[in-house]
Scaffold this active site. Sequence first.
Site, PDB file in Angstrom:
ATOM      1  N   LEU A  44       0.825  -1.213   0.000  1.00 12.69           N
ATOM      2  CA  LEU A  44       0.000   0.000   0.000  1.00 12.69           C
ATOM      3  C   LEU A  44       0.851   1.252   0.000  1.00 12.69           C
ATOM      4  O   LEU A  44       0.515   2.238  -0.656  1.00 12.69           O
ATOM      5  CB  LEU A  44      -0.951  -0.032   1.189  1.00 12.69           C
ATOM      6  N   ALA A  45       1.979   1.233   0.718  1.00 14.57           N
ATOM      7  CA  ALA A  45       2.821   2.427   0.755  1.00 14.57           C
ATOM      8  C   ALA A  45       3.505   2.636  -0.598  1.00 14.57           C
ATOM      9  O   ALA A  45       3.362   3.699  -1.229  1.00 14.57           O
ATOM     10  CB  ALA A  45       3.853   2.309   1.874  1.00 14.57           C
ATOM     11  N   HIS A 267       0.112  -9.300  18.485  1.00 18.57           N
ATOM     12  CA  HIS A 267      -1.342  -9.180  18.309  1.00 18.57           C
ATOM     13  C   HIS A 267      -2.070 -10.228  19.149  1.00 18.57           C
ATOM     14  O   HIS A 267      -1.731 -11.406  19.101  1.00 18.57           O
ATOM     15  CB  HIS A 267      -1.665  -9.372  16.822  1.00 18.57           C
ATOM     16  N   ARG A 338      -3.989  -3.498  21.671  1.00 14.91           N
ATOM     17  CA  ARG A 338      -3.409  -4.835  21.479  1.00 14.91           C
ATOM     18  C   ARG A 338      -2.380  -5.204  22.535  1.00 14.91           C
ATOM     19  O   ARG A 338      -2.336  -6.353  22.990  1.00 14.91           O
ATOM     20  CB  ARG A 338      -2.754  -4.898  20.103  1.00 14.91           C
ATOM     21  N   ARG A 464       0.958   0.166  18.041  1.00 13.81           N
ATOM     22  CA  ARG A 464       0.086   0.663  16.974  1.00 13.81           C
ATOM     23  C   ARG A 464      -1.364   0.285  17.258  1.00 13.81           C
ATOM     24  O   ARG A 464      -1.651  -0.866  17.588  1.00 13.81           O
ATOM     25  CB  ARG A 464       0.506   0.060  15.633  1.00 13.81           C
TER      26      ARG A 464
HETATM   27  C1  LIG Z   1      -2.448 -10.647   8.631  1.00 14.44           C
HETATM   28  C2  LIG Z   1      -2.346  -9.162   8.744  1.00 14.44           C
HETATM   29  C3  LIG Z   1      -3.495  -8.393   8.787  1.00 14.44           C
HETATM   30  C4  LIG Z   1      -3.407  -7.003   8.893  1.00 14.44           C
HETATM   31  N1  LIG Z   1      -4.558  -6.272   8.942  1.00 14.44           N
HETATM   32  C5  LIG Z   1      -4.477  -4.912   9.030  1.00 14.44           C
HETATM   33  C6  LIG Z   1      -5.659  -4.116   9.063  1.00 14.44           C
HETATM   34  O1  LIG Z   1      -6.767  -4.611   9.014  1.00 14.44           O
HETATM   35  N2  LIG Z   1      -5.509  -2.781   9.159  1.00 14.44           N
HETATM   36  C7  LIG Z   1      -4.293  -2.167   9.219  1.00 14.44           C
HETATM   37  O2  LIG Z   1      -4.226  -0.938   9.293  1.00 14.44           O
HETATM   38  N3  LIG Z   1      -3.155  -2.909   9.161  1.00 14.44           N
HETATM   39  C8  LIG Z   1      -3.224  -4.252   9.070  1.00 14.44           C
HETATM   40  N4  LIG Z   1      -2.067  -4.997   9.027  1.00 14.44           N
HETATM   41  C9  LIG Z   1      -0.769  -4.303   8.875  1.00 14.44           C
HETATM   42  C10 LIG Z   1      -0.611  -3.864   7.417  1.00 14.44           C
HETATM   43  O3  LIG Z   1      -1.117  -4.848   6.562  1.00 14.44           O
HETATM   44  C11 LIG Z   1       0.849  -3.619   7.034  1.00 14.44           C
HETATM   45  O4  LIG Z   1       1.468  -2.836   7.995  1.00 14.44           O
HETATM   46  C12 LIG Z   1       0.916  -2.872   5.703  1.00 14.44           C
HETATM   47  O5  LIG Z   1       0.142  -3.526   4.725  1.00 14.44           O
HETATM   48  C13 LIG Z   1       2.358  -2.734   5.234  1.00 14.44           C
HETATM   49  O6  LIG Z   1       2.341  -2.122   3.981  1.00 14.44           O
HETATM   50  P1  LIG Z   1       3.690  -1.684   3.256  1.00 14.44           P
HETATM   51  O7  LIG Z   1       3.294  -1.116   1.949  1.00 14.44           O
HETATM   52  O8  LIG Z   1       4.485  -0.835   4.174  1.00 14.44           O
HETATM   53  O9  LIG Z   1       4.511  -3.031   3.056  1.00 14.44           O
HETATM   54  P2  LIG Z   1       4.136  -4.445   2.371  1.00 14.44           P
HETATM   55  O10 LIG Z   1       2.709  -4.561   2.014  1.00 14.44           O
HETATM   56  O11 LIG Z   1       4.736  -5.479   3.248  1.00 14.44           O
HETATM   57  O12 LIG Z   1       4.922  -4.407   1.008  1.00 14.44           O
HETATM   58  C14 LIG Z   1       6.305  -4.569   0.935  1.00 14.44           C
HETATM   59  C15 LIG Z   1       6.715  -4.482  -0.515  1.00 14.44           C
HETATM   60  O13 LIG Z   1       8.121  -4.339  -0.571  1.00 14.44           O
HETATM   61  C16 LIG Z   1       8.656  -5.254  -1.501  1.00 14.44           C
HETATM   62  N5  LIG Z   1      10.021  -5.546  -1.063  1.00 14.44           N
HETATM   63  C17 LIG Z   1      10.469  -5.783   0.187  1.00 14.44           C
HETATM   64  N6  LIG Z   1      11.795  -5.924   0.199  1.00 14.44           N
HETATM   65  C18 LIG Z   1      12.200  -5.776  -1.075  1.00 14.44           C
HETATM   66  C19 LIG Z   1      13.458  -5.814  -1.694  1.00 14.44           C
HETATM   67  N7  LIG Z   1      14.586  -6.007  -1.012  1.00 14.44           N
HETATM   68  N8  LIG Z   1      13.509  -5.642  -3.038  1.00 14.44           N
HETATM   69  C20 LIG Z   1      12.376  -5.434  -3.768  1.00 14.44           C
HETATM   70  N9  LIG Z   1      11.165  -5.360  -3.208  1.00 14.44           N
HETATM   71  C21 LIG Z   1      11.073  -5.538  -1.879  1.00 14.44           C
HETATM   72  C22 LIG Z   1       7.717  -6.422  -1.494  1.00 14.44           C
HETATM   73  O14 LIG Z   1       7.837  -7.139  -2.706  1.00 14.44           O
HETATM   74  C23 LIG Z   1       6.381  -5.696  -1.357  1.00 14.44           C
HETATM   75  O15 LIG Z   1       5.956  -5.270  -2.622  1.00 14.44           O
HETATM   76  C24 LIG Z   1      -2.147  -6.384   8.952  1.00 14.44           C
HETATM   77  C25 LIG Z   1      -0.986  -7.159   8.916  1.00 14.44           C
HETATM   78  C26 LIG Z   1      -1.088  -8.539   8.835  1.00 14.44           C
HETATM   79  C27 LIG Z   1       0.153  -9.342   8.891  1.00 14.44           C
END
Ligand SMILES: Cc1cc2nc3c(=O)[nH]c(=O)nc-3n(C[C@H](O)[C@H](O)[C@H](O)COP(=O)(O)OP(=O)(O)OC[C@H]3O[C@@H](n4cnc5c(N)ncnc54)[C@H](O)[C@@H]3O)c2cc1C
Length: 671
Positions: A44-45, A267, A338, A464
């Site tokens: 998402l980020a 959690h 949590r 969080r």
């Molecule tokens: C089961 C579960 C349920 C959750 N439910 C919720 C919820 O309901 N509400 C809420 O607010 N939060 C929730 N969270 C937390 C939330 O989902 C995460 O904090 C958030 O989605 C992280 O997003 P991000 O974009 O930072 O990273 P991620 O979604 O983890 O994406 C990481 C990206 O980086 C890429 N990447 C990583 N390292 C490398 C590398 N070295 N080279 C190339 N690419 C790389 C990966 O391929 C991926 O595309 C939940 C977490 C879990 C585990």
Amino acid sequence: MSVLDSKIPEGPLKDKWTNHKNHINLVNPANKRNIDIIVVGTGLAGGSAAASLAEMGYNVKSFCYQDSPRRAHSIAAQGGINAAKNYQNDGDSVYRLFYDTVKGGDYRSREANVHRLAEVSGNIIDQCVAQGVPFGRDYGGLLDNRSFGGVLVSRTFYAKGQTGQQLLLGAYSALNRQIAKGKVTMYNRHEMVELVKVNGKARGIIARNLETGELERHSAHAVVIASGGYGNVFFLSTNAMGSNATAAWKIHKKGAHFANPCYTQIHPTCIPRSGDHQSKLTLMSESLRNDGRIWVPKNMEDVLAIREGKLKPIDLSEKQRDYYLERRYPAFGNLVPRDVASRAAKERCDAGYGVNETGEAVYLDFASAIQRYGKQEAAIARMESPSDEKIIELGAAVIESKYGNLFQMYEKIVAQDPYKTPMMIYPAVHYTMGGVWVDYNLMTSVEGCYCIGEANFSDHGANRLGASALMQGLADGYFVLPYTIGDYLSNDIRTRKISTESSEFVEAEKEVSDRIEKLMNIQGTKSVDHFHKLLGKAMWEYVGMARNEEGLKKAMSEIKQIRTDFWNDVRIPGDKNSLNPELEKAGRVADFLELGELFAKDALHRNESCGGHFREESVELDGLQKGEAKRNDTDYAYVAAWEYKGEPADAVMHKEELEFNDIELKQRSYK
Ligand SMILES: Cc1cc2nc3c(=O)[nH]c(=O)nc-3n(C[C@H](O)[C@H](O)[C@H](O)COP(=O)(O)OP(=O)(O)OC[C@H]3O[C@@H](n4cnc5c(N)ncnc54)[C@H](O)[C@@H]3O)c2cc1C
């Protein structure tokens, strides 16, 4: 003066972000077309950032290690996303979301960042609705909300138990539009394995093509890391199996400070571990605590009878149950944050009341909610004297409409029907609040290198609140970085394309190639997972839900030893010039083995309990809060940002003192 300049703008809290946006430098559209930005990560980020930056006119190179951007771990998020829209008319506001988040984080986050997050939260919902994200709606068609822990309002927007999936599909379609327009070049199945700095500025990365094994040089005017969290340092967590710290750790080693590594969220509602051969834990969303009540039997005889299979939980009357959260925290009940809920479950299980064979499970029970909803539905349908069966049927249908996919997942894993018998749950590692230190502009301590989403040390302090990670990731990607990165790039409009032939790129590539060679040449006797499991065991035992000085020192020396053994005895089959998942894993575990030690070092130095960081030496001994975590604001109201100095044990700490001008620091009470 501290080496850390947070660059928090001057002025009243509520005006800081608006004034900052009004005064920072902009890049004109024609110049944007000549500027390249690398974004590592498509969750998402990263997904939202790449799409937004490309939409603004920059040339974006986007990287992920999965076969598609939409497989990022964000897809797994279940319960929802917060926003201060006050649709329920229950008293919510930007200030209240800001206040709840700072308090929920146990007063260990930056006021200015959290206020900005609350300010843009409403825009995120509008943006996602415009993209077609199918948020849950109420009977009249308006967007519905539910509650998450640590708050007294309903501000969580959701799409059943699949909110992350729907949000990511929204970001992914925005990203795809830019890929089709040629503004984003997508590198799937590419792993960033090094940061390249030229004259002190981030100017590119070395990426490994995971299908061919080839090392590639990619240059840009700025690099954005959006690589997610590092919960898998514990081996077992609710994170996706591939989630790792490599990108964040590599930039740390190149000068980006790593902040509060010990702040981890455990959690409270996950499916309990079933044995030693498990490689993954499954979350049961916090949204379930809107309707589920948590309990263990009051009497030890009942606990033992349940464990022996002689008694069923549904056979126990209300009087025989201890709804311990409702008992201990009457104001927030089952919706305490949590960290509080997890510790309370541990306390009951440590006291011997755990209800499964391992003694590490408590009940999450929907029977009352099924009755309540069933009666409500029967009244709406004007049924006269409906039977008990009818009420249960109607109530179960409401529960199914809210949480159906979660109930199905539970039944598939545990082989028990949660509509008929309470779920069993236990705390598990879930989220990392610590991460790469960033200033207000989301820039790390390496010039031109930004970090967003879960990978940065974020706005969540030491704990969080539920549904705020998605909010933060999308705020960073859609609404913060697109403004702040322009301020930096406006000074770079005369810099032409960055060559990848410079000595800096050549050296960085050689560093990576030597490291891979070294790993492949060990040819030891143990698998990568063997070492990862040992690391996870040490982390859980000494750096898990409860930490003390002796254990933390042990953890540091054990992890160091595991690291030495890894570099002497790991065996990686296959070769480096083709698809080799074991080699990928080895690189990631090597980084976890360094991060784990820094994590323990950070936990050791922070001799206070705050949020998810519970030091057994720091507990309230008297009064209403007896037994609760004891924070120490006099000595520890700061962000601990660690500078890399070789061995993790040698890392040097820099403090960013936290100033609270708009919120009074108080004992966090949910009673
Ligand atoms: C089961 C579960 C349920 C959750 N439910 C919720 C919820 O309901 N509400 C809420 O607010 N939060 C929730 N969270 C937390 C939330 O989902 C995460 O904090 C958030 O989605 C992280 O997003 P991000 O974009 O930072 O990273 P991620 O979604 O983890 O994406 C990481 C990206 O980086 C890429 N990447 C990583 N390292 C490398 C590398 N070295 N080279 C190339 N690419 C790389 C990966 O391929 C991926 O595309 C939940 C977490 C879990 C585990």
